[in-house]
Motif scaffolding. Sequence first.
Motif, PDB file in Angstrom:
ATOM      1  N   LYS A 181       0.891  -1.124   0.438  1.00 56.06           N
ATOM      2  CA  LYS A 181       0.342   0.010  -0.216  1.00 56.06           C
ATOM      3  C   LYS A 181       0.504   1.370   0.272  1.00 56.06           C
ATOM      4  CE  LYS A 181      -4.163  -2.468   2.086  1.00 56.06           C
ATOM      5  NZ  LYS A 181      -4.993  -2.413   3.086  1.00 56.06           N
ATOM      6  N   ILE A 182       0.338   2.727  -0.026  1.00 56.39           N
ATOM      7  CA  ILE A 182       1.352   3.659  -0.637  1.00 56.39           C
ATOM      8  C   ILE A 182       2.019   3.875   1.022  1.00 56.39           C
ATOM      9  CG2 ILE A 182       1.030   5.893  -1.025  1.00 56.39           C
ATOM     10  CD1 ILE A 182      -2.031   5.713  -2.049  1.00 56.39           C
ATOM     11  N   ASP A 183       0.772   3.983   1.807  1.00 54.81           N
ATOM     12  CA  ASP A 183       2.159   4.073   2.788  1.00 54.81           C
ATOM     13  C   ASP A 183       3.803   4.136   3.708  1.00 54.81           C
ATOM     14  OD1 ASP A 183       0.799   2.521   3.749  1.00 54.81           O
ATOM     15  OD2 ASP A 183      -0.217   3.054   5.312  1.00 54.81           O
ATOM     16  N   ALA A 184       2.803   2.483   2.985  1.00 59.28           N
ATOM     17  CA  ALA A 184       4.260   1.550   2.685  1.00 59.28           C
ATOM     18  C   ALA A 184       5.413   1.194   2.192  1.00 59.28           C
ATOM     19  CB  ALA A 184       4.132  -0.199   3.149  1.00 59.28           C
ATOM     20  N   THR A 185       4.696   1.914   0.889  1.00 60.66           N
ATOM     21  CA  THR A 185       5.847   1.668  -0.142  1.00 60.66           C
ATOM     22  C   THR A 185       6.516   2.707  -0.182  1.00 60.66           C
ATOM     23  OG1 THR A 185       3.813   2.085  -1.227  1.00 60.66           O
ATOM     24  CG2 THR A 185       5.521  -0.439  -1.519  1.00 60.66           C
ATOM     25  N   GLU A 186       5.943   4.278   0.182  1.00 55.45           N
ATOM     26  CA  GLU A 186       6.745   5.303   0.504  1.00 55.45           C
ATOM     27  C   GLU A 186       6.403   6.192   1.526  1.00 55.45           C
ATOM     28  OE1 GLU A 186       4.644   7.230  -3.225  1.00 55.45           O
ATOM     29  OE2 GLU A 186       6.679   9.060  -3.470  1.00 55.45           O
ATOM     30  N   PRO A 187       6.885   5.652   2.445  1.00 57.65           N
ATOM     31  CA  PRO A 187       6.732   6.605   3.870  1.00 57.65           C
ATOM     32  C   PRO A 187       7.013   8.078   3.913  1.00 57.65           C
ATOM     33  CG  PRO A 187       8.766   5.003   4.022  1.00 57.65           C
ATOM     34  CD  PRO A 187       8.335   5.297   2.279  1.00 57.65           C
ATOM     35  N   ASN A 188       8.311   8.451   2.757  1.00 60.35           N
ATOM     36  CA  ASN A 188       8.588   9.899   2.359  1.00 60.35           C
ATOM     37  C   ASN A 188       8.547  10.059   0.686  1.00 60.35           C
ATOM     38  OD1 ASN A 188       9.366  10.596   4.759  1.00 60.35           O
ATOM     39  ND2 ASN A 188      10.758   9.337   4.773  1.00 60.35           N
ATOM     40  N   ARG A 189       7.943  10.886   0.496  1.00 59.96           N
ATOM     41  CA  ARG A 189       7.609  11.119  -1.059  1.00 59.96           C
ATOM     42  C   ARG A 189       9.373  11.119  -1.149  1.00 59.96           C
ATOM     43  NH1 ARG A 189       4.826  16.416  -4.178  1.00 59.96           N
ATOM     44  NH2 ARG A 189       4.699  14.939  -5.906  1.00 59.96           N
ATOM     45  N   GLY A 190       8.716  10.401  -3.117  1.00 62.42           N
ATOM     46  CA  GLY A 190      10.274   9.990  -3.777  1.00 62.42           C
ATOM     47  C   GLY A 190      10.558   8.740  -2.751  1.00 62.42           C
ATOM     48  N   GLN A 191      10.650   8.559  -1.556  1.00 60.11           N
ATOM     49  CA  GLN A 191      11.387   7.242  -1.342  1.00 60.11           C
ATOM     50  C   GLN A 191      11.058   6.193  -0.454  1.00 60.11           C
ATOM     51  OE1 GLN A 191      13.442   8.912   3.053  1.00 60.11           O
ATOM     52  NE2 GLN A 191      14.309  11.005   2.154  1.00 60.11           N
ATOM     53  N   PHE A 192      10.992   5.413  -1.613  1.00 61.76           N
ATOM     54  CA  PHE A 192      10.485   3.773  -1.984  1.00 61.76           C
ATOM     55  C   PHE A 192      11.258   3.003  -0.898  1.00 61.76           C
ATOM     56  CE2 PHE A 192       9.565   6.592  -5.484  1.00 61.76           C
ATOM     57  CZ  PHE A 192       8.144   6.236  -5.174  1.00 61.76           C
ATOM     58  N   ASN A 193      10.329   2.400   0.142  1.00 62.33           N
ATOM     59  CA  ASN A 193      10.518   1.233   0.545  1.00 62.33           C
ATOM     60  C   ASN A 193       9.889   0.007  -0.033  1.00 62.33           C
ATOM     61  OD1 ASN A 193      10.460  -1.060   2.987  1.00 62.33           O
ATOM     62  ND2 ASN A 193      10.982   1.191   4.365  1.00 62.33           N
ATOM     63  N   PHE A 194      10.276  -1.329   0.037  1.00 62.18           N
ATOM     64  CA  PHE A 194       9.807  -2.808  -0.562  1.00 62.18           C
ATOM     65  C   PHE A 194      10.563  -3.562   0.327  1.00 62.18           C
ATOM     66  CE2 PHE A 194      10.094   0.243  -4.673  1.00 62.18           C
ATOM     67  CZ  PHE A 194       9.090   0.694  -4.644  1.00 62.18           C
ATOM     68  N   THR A 195      10.565  -3.048   1.406  1.00 61.81           N
ATOM     69  CA  THR A 195      11.167  -4.355   2.151  1.00 61.81           C
ATOM     70  C   THR A 195      10.128  -5.129   2.484  1.00 61.81           C
ATOM     71  OG1 THR A 195      12.841  -2.616   3.535  1.00 61.81           O
ATOM     72  CG2 THR A 195      12.002  -4.890   4.869  1.00 61.81           C
ATOM     73  N   ASN A 196       9.412  -5.034   3.448  1.00 64.28           N
ATOM     74  CA  ASN A 196       8.008  -5.940   3.625  1.00 64.28           C
ATOM     75  C   ASN A 196       7.294  -6.468   2.591  1.00 64.28           C
ATOM     76  OD1 ASN A 196       8.460  -5.937   6.328  1.00 64.28           O
ATOM     77  ND2 ASN A 196       7.495  -3.961   6.732  1.00 64.28           N
ATOM     78  N   GLY A 197       7.241  -5.665   1.230  1.00 66.74           N
ATOM     79  CA  GLY A 197       6.635  -5.966   0.066  1.00 66.74           C
ATOM     80  C   GLY A 197       7.447  -7.143   0.075  1.00 66.74           C
ATOM     81  N   ASP A 198       8.211  -7.205  -0.862  1.00 62.59           N
ATOM     82  CA  ASP A 198       9.614  -7.824  -1.093  1.00 62.59           C
ATOM     83  C   ASP A 198       9.749  -9.079  -0.214  1.00 62.59           C
ATOM     84  OD1 ASP A 198      10.085  -6.401  -3.662  1.00 62.59           O
ATOM     85  OD2 ASP A 198      12.685  -6.059  -2.636  1.00 62.59           O
ATOM     86  N   ARG A 199       9.395  -9.108   0.620  1.00 65.77           N
ATOM     87  CA  ARG A 199       9.383 -10.625   1.854  1.00 65.77           C
ATOM     88  C   ARG A 199       8.114 -11.002   1.652  1.00 65.77           C
ATOM     89  NH1 ARG A 199      10.818  -8.073   7.538  1.00 65.77           N
ATOM     90  NH2 ARG A 199      12.294  -7.575   7.806  1.00 65.77           N
ATOM     91  N   ILE A 200       6.779 -10.193   0.971  1.00 66.73           N
ATOM     92  CA  ILE A 200       5.921 -11.026   1.082  1.00 66.73           C
ATOM     93  C   ILE A 200       6.395 -11.905  -0.528  1.00 66.73           C
ATOM     94  CG2 ILE A 200       3.090 -11.223  -0.032  1.00 66.73           C
ATOM     95  CD1 ILE A 200       3.330  -9.403   2.634  1.00 66.73           C
ATOM     96  N   TYR A 201       6.713 -10.641  -2.017  1.00 69.51           N
ATOM     97  CA  TYR A 201       7.012 -11.172  -3.382  1.00 69.51           C
ATOM     98  C   TYR A 201       8.243 -12.197  -2.626  1.00 69.51           C
ATOM     99  CZ  TYR A 201       8.320 -11.391  -7.397  1.00 69.51           C
ATOM    100  OH  TYR A 201       8.079 -11.765  -8.841  1.00 69.51           O
TER     101      TYR A 201
END
Length: 299
Positions: A47-67
């Motif tokens: 989701k948006i809050d998980a993947t882009e917690p700050n504008r322009g700074q993406f975080n895929f740590t947990n998304g990638d864990r599931i992927y």
Amino acid sequence: ASTLGAAAAQSGRYFGTAISASKLGDSQYTTIANREFNMITAENEMKIDATEPNRGQFNFTNGDRIYNWAVQNGKQVRGHTLAWHQQQPGWMQSLSGSSLRQAMIDHINGVMSHYKGKIAYWDVVNEAFDDSNGGRRDSNLQRTGNDWIEVAFRTARAADPAAKLCYNDYNIDNWSWAKTQGVYNMVRDFKSRGVPIDCVGLQSHFNSQSAYNSNYRTTISSFAALGVDVAITELDIQGGSAQTYANVTNDCLAVPRCVGITVWGVRDSDSWLGANTSPLLFDSSGNKKAAYTSVLNAL
Ligand code: XIL
């Protein structure tokens, strides 16, 4: 077949579940999920809050864990979700107008490029319609202009041409409801004007207020007749009626373009609704419920 995934595959469909990254260390949870399901949705991690917690700074740590868990176990992934009025990070909630519109576009590009070529279906836009009047939901995204949904879909198509692009919502399962007709008319309009949309997701959170209705099959076949796939994306049934689970399964199987069913969690104790509502296919100890057997027999 002796599992939901294998049984669904007999007709070329999938059977999926939502997965939470925080539970990937729970061996009962992963054993059931790995055995029974062949399509995975991240419950919150893409989701948006998980993947882009700050504008322009993406975080895929947990998304990638599931992927990675999904792909290592031979499963496909549904991406959920890119544009939504909920679970927006604070920075996005504080934007409006053209800067919010640009932030939405940048978000879609950032997340979809990270997962480019890896996601079977993306829920590009989630829950954009009003609950009762058949029109658009008032939201910060809607206030950027009525074309925000088609801009989201065009952006998504360009970002990952391999992903099937879905509109996903709740309370669009009852054909007689204004909200269902509102979404139907949007999809018809998009198809007629060449706006890229490939599927409609019926969340299908059923309870006494939003109960399963026997016109569900009409809803599925009517969307499909517009030339889109239909997916049941977040199924849970409060009370856990085995008969209702069978009806939902039979309705999907009756429509060739109903491509698969995803339940919104593994065990009752994993449900966002609370275990006491008994909405899923496995009880809180991981045992198969009557609803499980009913779905397996219907598939
Ligand atoms: C829910 C999750 O299950 C919860 O863990 C979270 O706190 C809120 O969101 N419609 C959707 C899903 O599209 O993303 C929601 O998931 C349930 C309703």
